[in-house]
Scaffold this motif. Structure first.
Motif, PDB file in Angstrom:
ATOM      1  N   UNK A 107       0.096  21.834  11.265  1.00 41.76           N
ATOM      2  CA  UNK A 107      -0.272  22.058   9.703  1.00 41.76           C
ATOM      3  C   UNK A 107       0.862  21.353   9.144  1.00 41.76           C
ATOM      4  N   UNK A 108       2.126  22.028   9.432  1.00 43.96           N
ATOM      5  CA  UNK A 108       3.402  21.122   9.397  1.00 43.96           C
ATOM      6  C   UNK A 108       4.365  19.812   9.014  1.00 43.96           C
ATOM      7  N   UNK A 109       3.372  19.637  10.502  1.00 43.28           N
ATOM      8  CA  UNK A 109       3.580  18.022  10.432  1.00 43.28           C
ATOM      9  C   UNK A 109       2.081  17.031  10.527  1.00 43.28           C
ATOM     10  N   UNK A 110       1.432  17.013   9.366  1.00 44.32           N
ATOM     11  CA  UNK A 110       0.513  15.735   9.344  1.00 44.32           C
ATOM     12  C   UNK A 110       0.443  14.756   9.462  1.00 44.32           C
ATOM     13  N   UNK A 111       1.826  14.273   9.432  1.00 44.27           N
ATOM     14  CA  UNK A 111       2.397  12.727   9.845  1.00 44.27           C
ATOM     15  C   UNK A 111       3.554  12.198  10.833  1.00 44.27           C
ATOM     16  N   UNK A 112       3.177  11.373  11.509  1.00 45.05           N
ATOM     17  CA  UNK A 112       4.097  11.034  12.057  1.00 45.05           C
ATOM     18  C   UNK A 112       4.797   9.567  12.359  1.00 45.05           C
ATOM     19  N   UNK A 113       5.638   8.873  12.577  1.00 41.37           N
ATOM     20  CA  UNK A 113       5.989   7.442  13.045  1.00 41.37           C
ATOM     21  C   UNK A 113       7.352   7.651  13.829  1.00 41.37           C
ATOM     22  N   UNK A 114       7.589   6.746  14.361  1.00 41.05           N
ATOM     23  CA  UNK A 114       8.423   6.747  15.566  1.00 41.05           C
ATOM     24  C   UNK A 114       8.089   5.251  16.074  1.00 41.05           C
ATOM     25  N   UNK A 115       9.463   4.368  15.953  1.00 39.78           N
ATOM     26  CA  UNK A 115       9.770   3.550  16.067  1.00 39.78           C
ATOM     27  C   UNK A 115      10.994   3.393  16.780  1.00 39.78           C
ATOM     28  N   UNK A 116      10.664   2.226  18.151  1.00 42.94           N
ATOM     29  CA  UNK A 116      12.112   1.364  19.516  1.00 42.94           C
ATOM     30  C   UNK A 116      11.999   0.149  19.390  1.00 42.94           C
ATOM     31  N   UNK A 136       7.680   9.902   5.547  1.00 38.99           N
ATOM     32  CA  UNK A 136       6.657   8.866   5.596  1.00 38.99           C
ATOM     33  C   UNK A 136       5.916   8.775   4.548  1.00 38.99           C
ATOM     34  N   UNK A 137       4.940   7.850   4.163  1.00 38.72           N
ATOM     35  CA  UNK A 137       4.267   7.916   3.438  1.00 38.72           C
ATOM     36  C   UNK A 137       2.761   6.885   3.478  1.00 38.72           C
ATOM     37  N   UNK A 146      -0.728   0.809   4.720  1.00 38.98           N
ATOM     38  CA  UNK A 146       0.232   0.845   4.416  1.00 38.98           C
ATOM     39  C   UNK A 146       0.684   1.902   5.190  1.00 38.98           C
ATOM     40  N   UNK A 147       2.232   2.073   5.696  1.00 34.79           N
ATOM     41  CA  UNK A 147       3.039   3.115   5.829  1.00 34.79           C
ATOM     42  C   UNK A 147       4.323   2.601   5.675  1.00 34.79           C
ATOM     43  N   UNK A 148       5.106   3.473   4.756  1.00 31.95           N
ATOM     44  CA  UNK A 148       6.276   3.213   3.819  1.00 31.95           C
ATOM     45  C   UNK A 148       7.248   4.709   4.131  1.00 31.95           C
ATOM     46  N   UNK A 149       8.633   4.092   5.175  1.00 32.51           N
ATOM     47  CA  UNK A 149       9.231   5.539   4.748  1.00 32.51           C
ATOM     48  C   UNK A 149      10.733   4.736   4.556  1.00 32.51           C
ATOM     49  N   UNK A 150      11.001   5.189   3.476  1.00 29.87           N
ATOM     50  CA  UNK A 150      12.690   4.483   3.098  1.00 29.87           C
ATOM     51  C   UNK A 150      12.661   2.959   2.912  1.00 29.87           C
ATOM     52  N   UNK A 151      13.233   2.453   3.814  1.00 31.91           N
ATOM     53  CA  UNK A 151      14.220   1.370   4.102  1.00 31.91           C
ATOM     54  C   UNK A 151      12.001   0.411   4.931  1.00 31.91           C
ATOM     55  N   UNK A 152      11.727   1.214   5.697  1.00 30.68           N
ATOM     56  CA  UNK A 152      10.597   0.889   6.397  1.00 30.68           C
ATOM     57  C   UNK A 152       9.782   0.455   6.446  1.00 30.68           C
ATOM     58  N   UNK A 153       8.581  -1.019   6.187  1.00 27.20           N
ATOM     59  CA  UNK A 153       7.553  -0.446   5.703  1.00 27.20           C
ATOM     60  C   UNK A 153       6.821  -1.913   6.548  1.00 27.20           C
TER      61      UNK A 153
END
Length: 256
Positions: A107-116, A136-137, A146-153
């Motif tokens: 419930x405290x981590x409803x969204x997760x994004x990881x890139x390699x 992350x939004x 659309x996923x946005x996180x700082x400079x990553x889109x």
């Protein structure tokens, strides 16, 4: 499946099969629903293949093992067998081990994004990096996410006039294609306004749901963008990642 140019198929194992017909090596191709493997290598074993006096097939017994994309950190094999009036037993291919999955978010981590990025990620090129993104939004509808996180889109879009669905999308491009050729969906990954100019990618959407107003409220996918000329210097290296948003089941990690 076909033999090398100028030869006939006979019982035996055909290794290092390629994708394109009429070559000096055996070929194998699996496709359906308007989609096929974008890069293929594999092997197949013919146990029986008898023909009548006019060359028509009487029986067939074979197994196959195919890589739909040459990426050792991402794709398991596609395996199977075919029996047609076969008289001998067919050895059933072993099912590939499924990739490990990310755990469902709490419930405290409803969204997760990881890139390699195996061979570089701005602003530190040519150094292997695993980037688990914070702040992350995710917004979108069944036509575009659309996923946005700082400079990553990251933009994931359907073929114009269609909606996104769960399943595999091959040959994705930076902008969705009205033609629908090769999947036709859009996958655009950019960092600080710079995106990959190579328009060759793929993604698998595992979960997609929208609320009554049409806004996405559950999403789970992994993705791969191939040989980006701005970020990755070595041929065959891919930018891979996954995103989860209120997903109810685990997401296969693309780098297992």
């Amino acid at each position: 499946m076909s033999a090398a140019l100028g030869r006939q198929l006979t019982p035996g194992t055909y290794a290092n099969a390629a994708a394109e017909p009429a070559t000096a090596v055996p070929t194998v191709d699996i496709y359906g629903g308007g989609q096929s493997c974008t890069v293929r290598t594999g092997s197949f074993t013919i146990i029986e293949d008898d023909v009548d006096a006019t060359g028509n097939l009487l029986d067939l017994n074979l197994t196959f093992d195919i890589k739909c994309q040459v990426n050792p950190v991402e794709d398991p094999s596609l395996v199977g067998y075919v029996r047609y009036h076969a008289s001998e037993a067919t050895p059933i291919p072993a099912i590939p081990t499924p990739p490990t999955t990310s755990t469902p978010p709490s419930a405290t981590e409803p969204i997760k994004l990881a890139v390699r990025a195996p061979d570089g990620w701005p602003p530190a090129p040519h150094k292997p990096v695993d980037l688990e993104v914070k702040d992350i939004m995710l917004t979108g509808t069944l036509s575009a996410v659309h996923i946005t996180a700082a400079d990553l889109q990251i933009a994931i879009t359907s073929i114009p006039g269609n909606t996104l669905r769960t399943g595999l999308y091959t040959d994705t491009t930076r902008h969705s294609s009205a033609s629908g050729v090769g999947g036709g969906a859009g996958l655009d990954i950019s960092v600080d306004g710079t995106d990959c100019t190579v328009q060759d990618g793929r993604m698998t959407i595992y979960e997609l749901h929208a609320d009554a107003a049409g806004n996405v409220d559950r999403f789970s996918a992994n993705f791969s963008q191939m040989e980006c000329d701005k970020w990755i210097s070595k041929p065959g290296m891919h930018l891979v990642g996954f995103v989860r948003y209120h997903a109810s089941s685990p997401t296969p990690l693309p780098w297992q």
